[in-house]
Design a protein around this motif. Sequence first.
Motif, PDB file in Angstrom:
ATOM      1  N   HIS A  49       0.868  -1.176   0.000  1.00 49.10           N
ATOM      2  CA  HIS A  49       0.000   0.000   0.000  1.00 49.10           C
ATOM      3  C   HIS A  49       0.900   1.219   0.000  1.00 49.10           C
ATOM      4  O   HIS A  49       2.107   1.118   0.237  1.00 49.10           O
ATOM      5  CB  HIS A  49      -0.858   0.051   1.263  1.00 49.10           C
ATOM      6  CG  HIS A  49      -1.925  -0.999   1.350  1.00 49.10           C
ATOM      7  ND1 HIS A  49      -3.274  -0.701   1.261  1.00 49.10           N
ATOM      8  CD2 HIS A  49      -1.849  -2.337   1.546  1.00 49.10           C
ATOM      9  CE1 HIS A  49      -3.972  -1.812   1.391  1.00 49.10           C
ATOM     10  NE2 HIS A  49      -3.139  -2.830   1.567  1.00 49.10           N
ATOM     11  N   VAL A  50       0.315   2.401  -0.222  1.00 45.49           N
ATOM     12  CA  VAL A  50       1.063   3.651  -0.044  1.00 45.49           C
ATOM     13  C   VAL A  50       0.310   4.560   0.916  1.00 45.49           C
ATOM     14  O   VAL A  50      -0.897   4.408   1.130  1.00 45.49           O
ATOM     15  CB  VAL A  50       1.330   4.374  -1.379  1.00 45.49           C
ATOM     16  CG1 VAL A  50       2.262   3.565  -2.258  1.00 45.49           C
ATOM     17  CG2 VAL A  50       0.029   4.697  -2.112  1.00 45.49           C
ATOM     18  N   GLY A  86      -7.221  -2.660  -3.498  1.00 49.55           N
ATOM     19  CA  GLY A  86      -8.366  -2.595  -2.604  1.00 49.55           C
ATOM     20  C   GLY A  86      -8.821  -1.199  -2.256  1.00 49.55           C
ATOM     21  O   GLY A  86      -9.929  -1.017  -1.737  1.00 49.55           O
ATOM     22  N   MET A  87      -7.977  -0.193  -2.524  1.00 51.29           N
ATOM     23  CA  MET A  87      -8.370   1.171  -2.200  1.00 51.29           C
ATOM     24  C   MET A  87      -9.438   1.659  -3.174  1.00 51.29           C
ATOM     25  O   MET A  87      -9.488   1.252  -4.333  1.00 51.29           O
ATOM     26  CB  MET A  87      -7.148   2.091  -2.255  1.00 51.29           C
ATOM     27  CG  MET A  87      -6.002   1.656  -1.357  1.00 51.29           C
ATOM     28  SD  MET A  87      -6.430   1.624   0.382  1.00 51.29           S
ATOM     29  CE  MET A  87      -6.636   3.370   0.693  1.00 51.29           C
ATOM     30  N   GLY A  88     -10.301   2.560  -2.698  1.00 49.25           N
ATOM     31  CA  GLY A  88     -11.377   3.072  -3.539  1.00 49.25           C
ATOM     32  C   GLY A  88     -12.687   2.341  -3.359  1.00 49.25           C
ATOM     33  O   GLY A  88     -13.628   2.553  -4.129  1.00 49.25           O
ATOM     34  N   ILE A 126       1.754  -9.046  -9.411  1.00 55.04           N
ATOM     35  CA  ILE A 126       0.535  -9.446  -8.699  1.00 55.04           C
ATOM     36  C   ILE A 126      -0.191  -8.188  -8.246  1.00 55.04           C
ATOM     37  O   ILE A 126       0.441  -7.180  -7.917  1.00 55.04           O
ATOM     38  CB  ILE A 126       0.867 -10.301  -7.458  1.00 55.04           C
ATOM     39  CG1 ILE A 126       1.642 -11.568  -7.841  1.00 55.04           C
ATOM     40  CG2 ILE A 126      -0.387 -10.680  -6.677  1.00 55.04           C
ATOM     41  CD1 ILE A 126       2.205 -12.322  -6.640  1.00 55.04           C
ATOM     42  N   CYS A 127      -1.519  -8.234  -8.191  1.00 57.05           N
ATOM     43  CA  CYS A 127      -2.295  -7.224  -7.473  1.00 57.05           C
ATOM     44  C   CYS A 127      -3.467  -7.913  -6.790  1.00 57.05           C
ATOM     45  O   CYS A 127      -3.861  -9.013  -7.169  1.00 57.05           O
ATOM     46  CB  CYS A 127      -2.767  -6.088  -8.376  1.00 57.05           C
ATOM     47  SG  CYS A 127      -4.063  -6.536  -9.549  1.00 57.05           S
ATOM     48  N   MET A 143     -16.367  -2.125   3.870  1.00 56.11           N
ATOM     49  CA  MET A 143     -15.519  -2.406   2.707  1.00 56.11           C
ATOM     50  C   MET A 143     -16.433  -2.900   1.595  1.00 56.11           C
ATOM     51  O   MET A 143     -17.085  -3.937   1.736  1.00 56.11           O
ATOM     52  CB  MET A 143     -14.488  -3.476   3.050  1.00 56.11           C
ATOM     53  CG  MET A 143     -13.580  -3.848   1.879  1.00 56.11           C
ATOM     54  SD  MET A 143     -12.402  -5.171   2.256  1.00 56.11           S
ATOM     55  CE  MET A 143     -13.481  -6.619   2.216  1.00 56.11           C
ATOM     56  N   THR A 144     -16.502  -2.161   0.503  1.00 52.91           N
ATOM     57  CA  THR A 144     -17.540  -2.369  -0.498  1.00 52.91           C
ATOM     58  C   THR A 144     -16.948  -2.829  -1.819  1.00 52.91           C
ATOM     59  O   THR A 144     -16.153  -2.122  -2.443  1.00 52.91           O
ATOM     60  CB  THR A 144     -18.339  -1.068  -0.711  1.00 52.91           C
ATOM     61  OG1 THR A 144     -18.785  -0.577   0.557  1.00 52.91           O
ATOM     62  CG2 THR A 144     -19.534  -1.306  -1.610  1.00 52.91           C
ATOM     63  N   ASN A 145     -17.353  -4.028  -2.244  1.00 50.91           N
ATOM     64  CA  ASN A 145     -16.910  -4.588  -3.521  1.00 50.91           C
ATOM     65  C   ASN A 145     -18.103  -5.308  -4.144  1.00 50.91           C
ATOM     66  O   ASN A 145     -18.410  -6.445  -3.773  1.00 50.91           O
ATOM     67  CB  ASN A 145     -15.763  -5.569  -3.307  1.00 50.91           C
ATOM     68  CG  ASN A 145     -14.532  -4.910  -2.742  1.00 50.91           C
ATOM     69  OD1 ASN A 145     -13.820  -4.195  -3.441  1.00 50.91           O
ATOM     70  ND2 ASN A 145     -14.268  -5.128  -1.453  1.00 50.91           N
TER      71      ASN A 145
END
Length: 296
Positions: A49-50, A86-88, A126-127, A143-145
Amino acid sequence: MNWDVFITCAVTGSGDSAGKSDKVPVTPQEIADAAIEAAKEGAAIAHIHVRDPNTGAASRDPELYKQVVDRIRNHDTDIIINLTAGMGGDVIFGGVENPLPLNPVGTDMVGATERMEHVRDLLPEICTLDCGTMNFSEGDYVMTNTPGILREMARQMTALGVRPEIEIFDTGHLVMAKQLVTEGLIEDPVMVQLCMGIPYGAPNDPLSLLAMTRNIPDSWTYSAFSIGRMQLPYVAMAALAGGNVRVGLEDNLYLGKGELASNGDLVARAHQILTAMGARILGPEEVRKKLQLTKR
């Protein structure tokens, strides 16, 4: 028991941990250095992550990812780069009586293509793909996906030639992962990360872990981890259950009671635990071959 184990180091994460330990890397230089330190101690993969260098808060700024990735790639220490996607997907509701409108402080919900911008620009090996929606024990945060977003992100990852690491926080997420594979949106070899002990997902007791692993197809490769004080015991647990291992400051800040750890400390301890069990630690090139990764 998995006798040939690879170690992933999750070096910083997105949680509010930078203020709890001065060993949590924040700047791009610190994050890259942490990944390199982990590699030198035996990690084959760095999960990245950043953070905003000024505040330490989680960020999805593509320029910050570029600075981290460039530093790692320009170093003479080899490690597989695994960028979070995973961000956003963060939604914070307005409250128990007035959930709408959403709370603008902390809500960051964007589309699949924007969530993939840094992956598209940098093409890591990889991501991650967080394979479902979940309540966390953090007030009104979700956490919405959605299934539609997950399908589109998986399609883009596969088109880019980037291997998805499917993040599984609960049993229903594993069902969704199988569906994405059935639909041809994720190609073999399939890679899964079991994220155990995170409220309110799958608990980290042995029977829950085995319930998950028994439902993973034999041809898939999986890792497992838990958080906090259970991170290091889970090094042994994951290998005994047939999987690979993840440690790092994203999930746990301590080497022992009251003893803050660095990422290198946690990888070195994982290496010690696994070798004492008789396992062999895989390096980056062996993992690339196993997962059919494209080094860039």
